[in-house]
Design an enzyme around this catalytic site. Structure first.
Site: not given
Lengths: 308, 308
Positions: A15, A207, A209, A240
């Protein structure tokens, strides 16, 4: 330094990883890749998104993917869902978990969801209620916890407000997103010190990055704060579309290399995942950012990504 | 978690960074780049190597570079020297410090220096003595502390033996090299627990390569163990020609991003160093591996290295 004996990885590559890729991976290849992940020992896979395909064309085949995979018992399959229309689509498939999302910063929420934070709450309230009514688990994401591409610093009170509201709605777990990869280990410690006074560690996930290379250091700091759930993306895919400069998620490959080296159990089979990284790298036609994957790949005779 | 208030960076980009590059950077460009580094607030620069140019053609202009730079008061200029012939060359220039090197593992030492460990000791003993006699400082490197590309695991007793021998010779500081970038934070903690019983923290430096993306996490663990000296390379340049799969040093850019974000003082001006990274990236004609540099560069309108 104290670290846990085992942790849980939530693989978001299919995803978060694929949503931002220019190359469209065919439905057949997505299904083949997710089936590889299902056999890797990873127990949580976020496989697609039921966001309007106009916004995320890379995942426009969400129903076909979710319906086409071979579900493995013991593995939880999650889909990202923005609203009730998306939920209706998701419920046409056999997914186990619904992930809902919003931002801690007003401007990022507006750009990402096209609503104010205040206007997002009722949408998510309906979503969480309907998800739970359907007997599914609901997971929450808060984006821009450690910084916003539009506003810069994000007030911890804004993070607390969104987090409390989501937990009150009934989410099972909250994933704290460093959407643009700006966090540092001290900030991780400080944010978690505040949040862990309000929420138990086993309901918080991180989460990260890896936009500035600090993701593993931030995970190390999180481990020391007692966090045991981490989102990551195979090969370091991801980004994103509404966060300028946001690069991929922390690579599952790099995370496993570090954790397994430290004797921390994940249940995942690194060799199987290296094969799965090789599969998706070939399909994407570009070198994946994961350094440990490229090192492993090089030792296996493949191309090395980032040095001569 | 406890971290120091300030740390010292030893910039090795002009030596460890450039030695493995295919592109030959002209003497003029090397000098211009080192002069930029001298003005950046970095206080320790390893500027070249007096290894036989047959082995490291990229640094065959060592004398011209060392003689051509504009030395800034307060900055220490170091050169890598393998033997007395190299030292003779080095002494034709105005360098402040000589770095000597060997491996903790027999096979890597043989491949890198073409001598056994036992046969390397007398060579380095002469080197250290002559360096100190000339009124210069001598720094030592131990390679493959955390793993060897040929032997795998490296016995901590081998590391202790080499370290003690080098300190007995009179080196001022020892840099512990993760030459092939295999270390993890737990291993860092375990190795340092042993070494810090024998040597004071302010005489040990850490030299991490970021082959598997773990370098900043390893630095975080080192900070918690009380280490305050770190080698890094601007842009993440670097590698080791005799260590298959070894990618660049940890990037100075990424290290500064993390440390400055944590409020740890380094004395370096990140903006000046971003300009210096841009300079050397253009001269090399390839994107530098440093993620925080690429993120900064992207925000400045440049190309982003590792995502769409």
């Amino acid at each position: 330094m104290k670290w846990p004996e085992s942790i849980t990885i939530k693989e978001v590559g299919p995803r978060d990883g694929l949503q931002n890729e220019k190359a469209f991976i065919s439905t057949e290849d997505k299904i083949a890749w997710i089936n590889q992940l299902s056999e890797s020992g990873l127990k949580h896979l976020e496989i697609t998104s039921f966001v309007n395909p106009k916004w995320i064309p890379a995942l426009s085949d969400a129903i076909a993917v979710a319906a086409g995979i071979k579900k493995v018992p013991g593995v939880t399959y999650t889909a990202l869902v923005p609203n009730l229309q998306g939920l209706e689509q998701a419920f046409k498939t056999n997914i186990d978990e619904v992930a809902v999302f919003m931002s801690a910063s007003e401007t990022h929420n507006l750009k990402n969801i096209n609503k104010t934070i205040g206007a997002t709450f009722p949408v998510l309230k309906d979503l969480v209620r309907e998800t739970i009514s359907a007997g599914k688990v609901c997971r929450g994401y808060v984006s821009t916890v450690f910084g916003c591409p539009y506003e810069g610093d994000v007030d911890i009170d804004a993070v607390i407000r969104v987090s409390e509201t989501l937990f009150d709605m009934g989410i099972a777990e909250l994933s704290l997103g460093d959407t643009i990869g700006v966090a540092n280990p001290k900030q991780v410690q400080e944010v978690l010190e505040v949040l862990l006074k309000r929420f138990p560690a086993d309901r918080l996930a991180m989460h990260f990055h890896d936009t500035r290379g600090t993701a593993l250091a931030n995970i190390l700091a999180s481990l020391e704060m007692g966090i045991t759930i981490f989102d990551s993306s195979l090969g370091g895919l991801g980004g994103c579309p509404y966060a300028p400069g946001a690069s991929g998620n922390v690579a599952t490959d790099d995370l496993l290399y570090m954790l397994h080296g430290m004797g921390i159990h994940t249940g995942a089979d690194q060799q199987k995942l290296t094969s799965a990284s090789q599969f998706i790298q070939e399909k994407l036609g570009r070198l994946l950012p994961s350094k440990s994957f490229q090192a492993a790949s090089s030792l296996l005779g493949g191309k090395l990504g980032n040095t001569v």
